[in-house]
Design a protein around this motif. Structure first.
Motif, PDB file in Angstrom:
ATOM      1  N   HIS A  43      28.065 -38.046   2.731  1.00  0.00           N
ATOM      2  CA  HIS A  43      26.898 -37.183   2.904  1.00  0.00           C
ATOM      3  C   HIS A  43      25.801 -37.582   1.938  1.00  0.00           C
ATOM      4  N   ALA A  44      24.558 -37.379   2.351  1.00  0.00           N
ATOM      5  CA  ALA A  44      23.390 -37.592   1.494  1.00  0.00           C
ATOM      6  C   ALA A  44      22.549 -36.330   1.536  1.00  0.00           C
ATOM      7  N   LEU A  45      21.632 -36.200   0.612  1.00  0.00           N
ATOM      8  CA  LEU A  45      20.789 -35.015   0.570  1.00  0.00           C
ATOM      9  C   LEU A  45      19.929 -34.885   1.819  1.00  0.00           C
ATOM     10  N   ASP A  46      19.286 -35.981   2.248  1.00  0.00           N
ATOM     11  CA  ASP A  46      18.274 -35.862   3.290  1.00  0.00           C
ATOM     12  C   ASP A  46      18.392 -36.849   4.448  1.00  0.00           C
ATOM     13  N   ARG A  47      19.538 -37.484   4.582  1.00  0.00           N
ATOM     14  CA  ARG A  47      19.731 -38.381   5.732  1.00  0.00           C
ATOM     15  C   ARG A  47      21.198 -38.411   6.128  1.00  0.00           C
ATOM     16  N   LYS A  48      21.442 -38.655   7.397  1.00  0.00           N
ATOM     17  CA  LYS A  48      22.805 -38.731   7.913  1.00  0.00           C
ATOM     18  C   LYS A  48      23.452 -40.026   7.430  1.00  0.00           C
ATOM     19  N   LEU A  49      24.664 -39.908   6.950  1.00  0.00           N
ATOM     20  CA  LEU A  49      25.479 -41.093   6.657  1.00  0.00           C
ATOM     21  C   LEU A  49      26.626 -41.055   7.653  1.00  0.00           C
ATOM     22  N   VAL A  50      27.836 -40.897   7.205  1.00  0.00           N
ATOM     23  CA  VAL A  50      28.974 -40.689   8.096  1.00  0.00           C
ATOM     24  C   VAL A  50      28.906 -39.260   8.646  1.00  0.00           C
ATOM     25  N   GLY A  51      28.585 -38.324   7.749  1.00  0.00           N
ATOM     26  CA  GLY A  51      28.429 -36.924   8.127  1.00  0.00           C
ATOM     27  C   GLY A  51      26.972 -36.514   8.026  1.00  0.00           C
ATOM     28  N   PRO A  52      26.679 -35.278   8.370  1.00  0.00           N
ATOM     29  CA  PRO A  52      25.297 -34.800   8.340  1.00  0.00           C
ATOM     30  C   PRO A  52      24.756 -34.731   6.911  1.00  0.00           C
ATOM     31  N   SER A  53      23.436 -34.727   6.800  1.00  0.00           N
ATOM     32  CA  SER A  53      22.820 -34.565   5.485  1.00  0.00           C
ATOM     33  C   SER A  53      23.022 -33.128   5.025  1.00  0.00           C
ATOM     34  N   TYR A  54      22.963 -32.928   3.729  1.00  0.00           N
ATOM     35  CA  TYR A  54      23.074 -31.568   3.204  1.00  0.00           C
ATOM     36  C   TYR A  54      21.895 -30.717   3.662  1.00  0.00           C
ATOM     37  N   LYS A  55      20.757 -31.341   3.845  1.00  0.00           N
ATOM     38  CA  LYS A  55      19.574 -30.633   4.347  1.00  0.00           C
ATOM     39  C   LYS A  55      19.839 -30.086   5.755  1.00  0.00           C
ATOM     40  N   GLU A  56      20.480 -30.873   6.613  1.00  0.00           N
ATOM     41  CA  GLU A  56      20.825 -30.432   7.970  1.00  0.00           C
ATOM     42  C   GLU A  56      21.835 -29.284   7.936  1.00  0.00           C
ATOM     43  N   VAL A  57      22.814 -29.393   7.060  1.00  0.00           N
ATOM     44  CA  VAL A  57      23.834 -28.345   6.942  1.00  0.00           C
ATOM     45  C   VAL A  57      23.186 -27.041   6.477  1.00  0.00           C
ATOM     46  N   ALA A  58      22.321 -27.136   5.475  1.00  0.00           N
ATOM     47  CA  ALA A  58      21.638 -25.942   4.965  1.00  0.00           C
ATOM     48  C   ALA A  58      20.808 -25.281   6.060  1.00  0.00           C
ATOM     49  N   ALA A  59      20.120 -26.076   6.866  1.00  0.00           N
ATOM     50  CA  ALA A  59      19.300 -25.525   7.947  1.00  0.00           C
ATOM     51  C   ALA A  59      20.166 -24.857   9.012  1.00  0.00           C
ATOM     52  N   LYS A  60      21.271 -25.477   9.365  1.00  0.00           N
ATOM     53  CA  LYS A  60      22.158 -24.928  10.397  1.00  0.00           C
ATOM     54  C   LYS A  60      22.736 -23.573   9.984  1.00  0.00           C
ATOM     55  N   TYR A  61      23.078 -23.424   8.723  1.00  0.00           N
ATOM     56  CA  TYR A  61      23.734 -22.208   8.241  1.00  0.00           C
ATOM     57  C   TYR A  61      22.781 -21.254   7.499  1.00  0.00           C
ATOM     58  N   ALA A  62      21.486 -21.488   7.596  1.00  0.00           N
ATOM     59  CA  ALA A  62      20.496 -20.720   6.832  1.00  0.00           C
ATOM     60  C   ALA A  62      20.587 -19.213   7.038  1.00  0.00           C
ATOM     61  N   ASN A  63      20.892 -18.765   8.219  1.00  0.00           N
ATOM     62  CA  ASN A  63      20.924 -17.325   8.507  1.00  0.00           C
ATOM     63  C   ASN A  63      22.336 -16.770   8.642  1.00  0.00           C
ATOM     64  N   ASP A  64      23.318 -17.528   8.224  1.00  0.00           N
ATOM     65  CA  ASP A  64      24.719 -17.123   8.347  1.00  0.00           C
ATOM     66  C   ASP A  64      25.202 -16.552   7.010  1.00  0.00           C
ATOM     67  N   LYS A  65      25.431 -15.262   6.967  1.00  0.00           N
ATOM     68  CA  LYS A  65      25.838 -14.598   5.717  1.00  0.00           C
ATOM     69  C   LYS A  65      27.230 -15.035   5.253  1.00  0.00           C
ATOM     70  N   SER A  66      28.039 -15.566   6.149  1.00  0.00           N
ATOM     71  CA  SER A  66      29.383 -16.015   5.773  1.00  0.00           C
ATOM     72  C   SER A  66      29.447 -17.534   5.583  1.00  0.00           C
ATOM     73  N   ALA A  67      28.294 -18.165   5.445  1.00  0.00           N
ATOM     74  CA  ALA A  67      28.240 -19.627   5.380  1.00  0.00           C
ATOM     75  C   ALA A  67      29.006 -20.202   4.191  1.00  0.00           C
ATOM     76  N   VAL A  68      28.920 -19.577   3.024  1.00  0.00           N
ATOM     77  CA  VAL A  68      29.604 -20.122   1.849  1.00  0.00           C
ATOM     78  C   VAL A  68      31.107 -20.181   2.110  1.00  0.00           C
ATOM     79  N   GLU A  69      31.666 -19.115   2.645  1.00  0.00           N
ATOM     80  CA  GLU A  69      33.106 -19.088   2.929  1.00  0.00           C
ATOM     81  C   GLU A  69      33.481 -20.116   3.999  1.00  0.00           C
ATOM     82  N   LYS A  70      32.680 -20.201   5.067  1.00  0.00           N
ATOM     83  CA  LYS A  70      32.954 -21.174   6.135  1.00  0.00           C
ATOM     84  C   LYS A  70      32.921 -22.600   5.599  1.00  0.00           C
ATOM     85  N   LEU A  71      31.853 -22.911   4.871  1.00  0.00           N
ATOM     86  CA  LEU A  71      31.710 -24.276   4.363  1.00  0.00           C
ATOM     87  C   LEU A  71      32.763 -24.609   3.315  1.00  0.00           C
TER      88      LEU A  71
END
Length: 101
Positions: A34-62
């Motif tokens: 993973h990288a901060l702002d670009r896809k490597l093997v997995g998604p970027s952390y920026k993409e993950v943060a955007a996907k889970y931005a409104n999910d109150k249980s995101a910390v537990e899921k991730l």
């Protein structure tokens, strides 16, 4: 002098969340896939943060995905389990990932 101190303080404060646990992510080999702002093997952390931005249980899921791995959410490449990551570290990493902008 005051302006230089203010500029230094602002730069340090504004960059702190991004650097907060990048060292932990690096030490646990997360940055190999993973990288901060670009896809490597997995998604970027920026993409993950955007996907889970409104999910109150995101910390537990991730945190669960960090430790147990997962598949299908981001494509065909599965994320392997990271058994070297403790519960506390997984929570800390997940909370940090959600701050990446």
């Amino acid at each position: 002098m005051k302006r230089a101190l203010f500029t230094l303080l602002c730069a340090t404060t504004l960059s702190a969340p991004v650097m907060a646990d990048q060292a932990l992510a690096t030490s646990k080999n997360c940055m190999a896939c993973h990288a901060l702002d670009r896809k490597l093997v997995g998604p970027s952390y920026k993409e993950v943060a955007a996907k889970y931005a409104n999910d109150k249980s995101a910390v537990e899921k991730l945190a669960g995905k960090i430790q147990k791995g997962g598949a299908g959410t981001w494509g065909p490449v599965p994320m392997p389990a990271n058994t070297q990551v403790s519960d506390a570290e997984a929570q800390k990493l997940a909370a940090w990932v959600l701050t990446v902008k």
